[in-house]
Design a protein around this motif. Structure first.
Motif, mmCIF file in Angstrom:
data_model
loop_
_atom_site.group_PDB
_atom_site.id
_atom_site.type_symbol
_atom_site.label_atom_id
_atom_site.label_comp_id
_atom_site.label_asym_id
_atom_site.label_seq_id
_atom_site.Cartn_x
_atom_site.Cartn_y
_atom_site.Cartn_z
ATOM 1 N N UNK A 5 0.722 -1.337 -0.095
ATOM 2 C CA UNK A 5 -0.167 0.218 -0.198
ATOM 3 C C UNK A 5 0.932 0.929 0.158
ATOM 4 N N UNK A 6 0.606 2.557 -0.835
ATOM 5 C CA UNK A 6 1.235 3.619 -1.416
ATOM 6 C C UNK A 6 0.736 4.871 -0.736
ATOM 7 N N UNK A 7 0.994 5.559 -0.112
ATOM 8 C CA UNK A 7 -0.008 6.652 0.514
ATOM 9 C C UNK A 7 0.824 7.648 -0.548
ATOM 10 N N UNK A 8 -0.276 8.960 -1.252
ATOM 11 C CA UNK A 8 -0.494 9.990 -2.027
ATOM 12 C C UNK A 8 -1.327 10.930 -0.650
ATOM 13 N N UNK A 9 -1.159 12.466 -1.628
ATOM 14 C CA UNK A 9 -1.247 13.169 -0.585
ATOM 15 C C UNK A 9 -3.069 13.517 -1.004
ATOM 16 N N UNK A 10 -3.980 14.241 -0.271
ATOM 17 C CA UNK A 10 -4.406 14.547 -0.266
ATOM 18 C C UNK A 10 -4.367 15.858 -1.342
ATOM 19 N N UNK A 11 -3.720 17.184 -1.352
ATOM 20 C CA UNK A 11 -4.097 17.660 -2.055
ATOM 21 C C UNK A 11 -4.439 17.516 -3.680
ATOM 22 N N UNK A 12 -3.177 16.367 -3.861
ATOM 23 C CA UNK A 12 -3.380 16.321 -5.754
ATOM 24 C C UNK A 12 -2.676 16.742 -6.271
ATOM 25 N N UNK A 13 -1.465 17.978 -6.179
ATOM 26 C CA UNK A 13 -0.996 18.837 -6.506
ATOM 27 C C UNK A 13 -0.311 17.736 -8.265
ATOM 28 N N UNK A 14 0.319 16.713 -7.968
ATOM 29 C CA UNK A 14 0.979 16.085 -8.794
ATOM 30 C C UNK A 14 0.116 15.409 -9.430
ATOM 31 N N UNK A 15 0.768 14.734 -10.413
ATOM 32 C CA UNK A 15 0.293 13.062 -10.476
ATOM 33 C C UNK A 15 -0.182 12.225 -9.486
ATOM 34 N N UNK A 16 -1.202 11.083 -9.954
ATOM 35 C CA UNK A 16 -0.675 10.207 -8.471
ATOM 36 C C UNK A 16 0.570 9.050 -8.857
ATOM 37 N N UNK A 17 0.594 9.237 -9.444
ATOM 38 C CA UNK A 17 1.617 7.905 -9.439
ATOM 39 C C UNK A 17 2.908 8.518 -9.151
ATOM 40 N N UNK A 18 3.498 10.714 -9.724
ATOM 41 C CA UNK A 18 4.586 10.919 -9.277
ATOM 42 C C UNK A 18 5.058 10.828 -8.202
ATOM 43 N N UNK A 19 3.712 10.997 -7.244
ATOM 44 C CA UNK A 19 3.674 11.436 -5.996
ATOM 45 C C UNK A 19 3.545 9.706 -4.136
ATOM 46 N N UNK A 20 3.753 8.856 -5.478
ATOM 47 C CA UNK A 20 3.182 7.575 -4.298
ATOM 48 C C UNK A 20 4.963 7.549 -3.473
ATOM 49 N N UNK A 21 4.478 7.541 -2.585
ATOM 50 C CA UNK A 21 5.559 7.355 -1.390
ATOM 51 C C UNK A 21 4.741 5.928 0.007
ATOM 52 N N UNK A 22 5.970 5.329 0.078
ATOM 53 C CA UNK A 22 5.479 4.284 1.308
ATOM 54 C C UNK A 22 5.105 4.777 2.565
ATOM 55 N N UNK A 23 4.891 4.486 3.430
ATOM 56 C CA UNK A 23 4.375 3.886 4.651
ATOM 57 C C UNK A 23 5.795 5.084 5.065
ATOM 58 N N UNK A 24 6.691 4.171 5.428
ATOM 59 C CA UNK A 24 7.669 4.921 6.025
ATOM 60 C C UNK A 24 7.832 6.683 6.092
ATOM 61 N N UNK A 25 8.183 6.581 4.453
ATOM 62 C CA UNK A 25 8.385 7.902 4.465
ATOM 63 C C UNK A 25 6.665 8.349 4.466
ATOM 64 N N UNK A 26 5.565 8.545 4.446
ATOM 65 C CA UNK A 26 4.891 9.196 4.574
ATOM 66 C C UNK A 26 4.753 9.097 6.316
ATOM 67 N N UNK A 27 5.049 8.134 7.248
ATOM 68 C CA UNK A 27 4.487 8.445 8.678
ATOM 69 C C UNK A 27 6.244 9.161 9.150
ATOM 70 N N UNK A 28 7.255 9.316 8.352
ATOM 71 C CA UNK A 28 8.976 10.308 8.797
ATOM 72 C C UNK A 28 8.068 11.616 8.366
ATOM 73 N N UNK A 29 7.161 11.964 7.530
ATOM 74 C CA UNK A 29 7.437 13.121 6.432
ATOM 75 C C UNK A 29 6.380 13.908 7.347
ATOM 76 N N UNK A 30 4.809 13.434 7.803
ATOM 77 C CA UNK A 30 3.754 14.029 8.268
ATOM 78 C C UNK A 30 2.777 14.402 7.609
ATOM 79 N N UNK A 31 3.300 16.163 7.253
ATOM 80 C CA UNK A 31 2.759 16.148 5.723
ATOM 81 C C UNK A 31 2.745 15.862 4.906
ATOM 82 N N UNK A 32 2.689 16.106 3.559
ATOM 83 C CA UNK A 32 3.105 15.642 2.315
ATOM 84 C C UNK A 32 3.698 17.179 1.928
ATOM 85 N N UNK A 33 4.793 17.313 1.251
ATOM 86 C CA UNK A 33 5.065 18.313 0.320
ATOM 87 C C UNK A 33 4.083 19.327 0.248
ATOM 88 N N UNK A 34 3.288 19.113 -0.285
ATOM 89 C CA UNK A 34 2.762 20.198 -1.180
ATOM 90 C C UNK A 34 1.315 20.208 0.113
#
Ligand SMILES: *Cc1c(COP(=O)(O)O)cnc(C)c1O
Length: 449
Positions: A5-34
Motif C-alpha cells: 500500500x502506498x500513500x498519496x496527498x489529499x491535495x493531489x498537486x502532482x499526478x498520482x503516480x509521481x507522488x506515491x510514497x511508502x509508509x515509512x516516508x509518509x510516517x516520517x514526513x507527517x505532512x506531504x510536501x504539497x
C-alpha cells in the motif's frame, strides 16, 4: 505477494503516480510536501470470515491483524505483534447505558485519553523506521490530550526531542500538569493563543525552509501513523458486541480534528459492519454545518468550550473525509471540489452540542443511569439521544472523568476517583515555558535547540 500500500496527498498537486510514497516516508514526513495529508492508495479488506476468526482474540492480536494489512512488506509480522503487545496492555471497559447504548471507555492508557492508542503505536513505528542516529524533532500542537499522549510515548526514544505547544488558557489543570511534567526529552510550551494558533505554528514550521535541517516531524492527527491505529478499536469493540457477522453497530464519536472518527470510516470501508457513524461536536460545528448545508465555513477563532479537546474550528482530517468522498479541500479550508454529499449523508450523521447540554447530560447520565461521563463522552451521548438513533450504538468515552474533575464537579457533588496512571502523574514536578503568540519567537526557540 500483494503489492504494498502506498500513500498519496489529499491535495493531489502532482499526478498520482509521481507522488506515491511508502509508509515509512509518509510516517516520517507527517505532512506531504504539497501540504496535503497522506492517504493510502488502496484499502485492505476485512471479510466476514476473517472477522469471525478474530473473535475472542486479545486487543494486541486484533491490532496486529488489522495493521499488518497496511504494513505488509514494511516489517515482519512478528515485529508488529511485539509492538502491539507493548503498546496495548490496558483494557477497554464497556458499560451499558440503557437499552441500546454502550459506552466504550478508551481512557485506560497512560495519559487517560484515547490518544494513547495511536501515540504508543506510532512511537514504535517511528523508532523502527527512522534512520539510525538521525536526530529528529517532533512538533506537536495540542488542545490538551495529544501532547501528553505523544510526549509519554516518545519521551525515551533516543535522538528525539518532543516539543509540545498548548493553548495556555484552554487546558484543564490536570492536563497542564501532565504536559509540563513529562520530563525526558520533552518540552511543553504554554502559548498565549488558541489551539488553532498552536496548529498554525506547527504547520508553518514545517513549511519553513530555515528549519529543514531540524528534521521536523509531526505526531499530530495529520500523521497517517496516528490514523491507522485508530481503526483497530472499532473492529475490537464490534467483535465484543456484535452477535453475528452481519450485525451492524452505530458509532458515535466526540470529534475535533476528526481523526478518531476517520478510523471508523476506514473500518467501514474495509468491511466492518457499521451502521451510522455519528460525528458529535461542541459549538465548533463547522463539519456539522457542512453536512447540513453543503457549505464549508471554518470557525475562526475556534470557540472555547468545556469539551476543550474538541475546540477545533477547521478540522484537519476534513481533507481526508473530502478525499474519501471524491472531493478536495486544502488546509485553509478552501474547497477545491465538493465531495459526494448525498453519499456522505447516508453514512454520516452529525450533531453539535452546547456546553449547557453537555453539563446537563453529565448530571443526568450519572443520576439516572449511574454512569460517570466527562465532557467529551457526554457530547457523544447527548448527540445520540438527541438524534434518536435506533439500533445498537456505541458511544466512545475519549478521556477519563478525573481529567476533567473540575467540570464534572460543577454539576455533580461527588469525588471523582483518579485512574492509576493519573495518580502517578500527580506526583511529578512540572517545568513549563510560556510564549507569546508570535511565530518568530517560536522559530528562535527551535533554532536554539
Ligand atoms: C482529541 C480528543 C478528541 C477529538 O478527537 P479528534 O480525533 O481530534 O476528533 C475528543 N475527546 C478527547 C478527550 C480528546 O482528547
Amino acid at each position: 505477494m500483494p503489492s504494498k500500500i502506498l500513500y498519496y496527498s489529499t491535495n493531489r498537486s502532482f499526478s498520482a503516480k509521481s507522488f506515491l510514497h511508502d509508509f515509512p516516508t509518509a510516517l516520517l514526513q507527517g505532512l506531504a510536501p504539497d501540504n496535503g495529508l497522506y492517504m493510502p492508495n488502496a484499502l485492505p479488506t476485512l471479510s466476514p470470515t476473517e472477522l469471525q476468526t478474530l473473535r475472542g482474540k486479545s486487543y494486541a492480536e486484533v491490532a496486529c491483524a488489522v495493521l499488518y494489512k497496511f504494513l505488509e512488506g514494511e516489517l515482519p509480522r512478528e515485529t508488529l505483534l511485539e509492538m502491539c503487545q507493548k503498546a496495548y496492555n490496558f483494557p477497554i471497559p464497556l458499560e451499558r447505558l440503557g437499552e441500546n447504548i454502550t459506552i466504550a471507555r478508551l481512557d485506560q492508557g497512560i495519559t487517560a485519553s484515547f490518544k494513547d492508542f495511536a501515540a504508543q503505536m506510532m512511537a514504535q513505528w517511528i523508532q523502527y523506521f527512522k534512520p539510525q542516529d538521525q536526530q529528529s524533532v517532533i512538533l506537536v500542537a495540542t488542545s490538551g490530550d495529544t501532547g501528553s499522549a505523544v510526549g509519554e510515548a516518545f519521551k525515551h526514544l533516543p535522538h528525539t526531542s518532543v516539543i509540545v505547544l498548548y493553548p495556555a488558557q484552554e487546558v484543564s489543570a490536570i492536563q497542564r500538569h501532565q504536559l509540563d511534567s513529562m520530563g525526558g526529552n520533552t518540552q511543553a510550551i504554554a502559548l498565549a493563543g488558541k489551539f488553532d494558533d498552536c496548529q498554525a505554528f506547527v504547520k508553518r514550521a514545517f513549511a519553513d525552509a530555515d528549519l529543514a535541517y531540524l528534521n521536523l516531524s509531526s505526531a499530530n492527527s495529520i500523521n497517517i501513523g496516528r490514523v491507522l491505529p485508530q481503526i483497530v478499536y472499532y473492529v475490537y469493540i464490534w467483535l465484543q458486541l456484535a452477535e453475528n457477522e452481519h450485525e451492524t453497530l452505530n458509532f458515535c464519536v466526540p470529534s475535533g480534528n476528526l481523526g478518531n472518527s476517520l478510523g471508523c470510516e476506514i473500518a467501514r470501508r474495509m468491511g466492518l459492519p457499521v451502521g451510522k457513524l455519528v460525528i458529535a461536536t461542541n459549538q465548533n460545528d463547522a463539519f456539522h454545518q457542512f453536512l447540513q448545508t453543503g457549505i464549508y465555513q471554518k470557525i475562526e477563532p475556534s470557540i472555547e468550550s468545556v469539551s476543550n479537546a474538541m475546540n477545533v474550528g477547521n478540522p484537519s482530517n476534513l481533507a481526508r473525509y473530502f478525499d474519501l468522498y471524491g472531493g478536495c479541500i486544502d488546509k485553509h479550508g478552501t474547497v477545491r471540489s465538493l465531495p459526494a454529499l448525498a453519499e456522505m449523508r447516508q453514512n454520516l450523521l452529525s450533531f453539535a452540542v452546547t456546553d449547557a447540554e453537555t453539563l446537563q447530560n453529565i448530571a443526568q447520565t450519572y443520576e439516572k443511569l449511574g454512569v460517570l461521563l466527562e465532557p467529551h463522552g457526554a457530547v457523544a451521548v447527548e448527540a445520540v439521544q438527541r438524534l434518536g438513533l435506533v439500533g445498537k450504538t456505541v458511544c466512545l468515552e475519549t478521556a477519563h472523568p478525573a481529567k476533567f474533575a473540575d467540570i464534572v464537579q460543577k454539576v455533580l457533588p461527588i469525588e471523582v476517583e483518579k485512574s492509576e496512571a493519573l495518580k502517578q502523574i500527580e506526583k511529578r514536578v512540572g517545568k513549563a515555558i510560556s510564549m507569546p503568540n508570535d511565530y518568530q519567537v517560536f522559530k528562535d526557540f527551535l533554532v536554539g535547540l
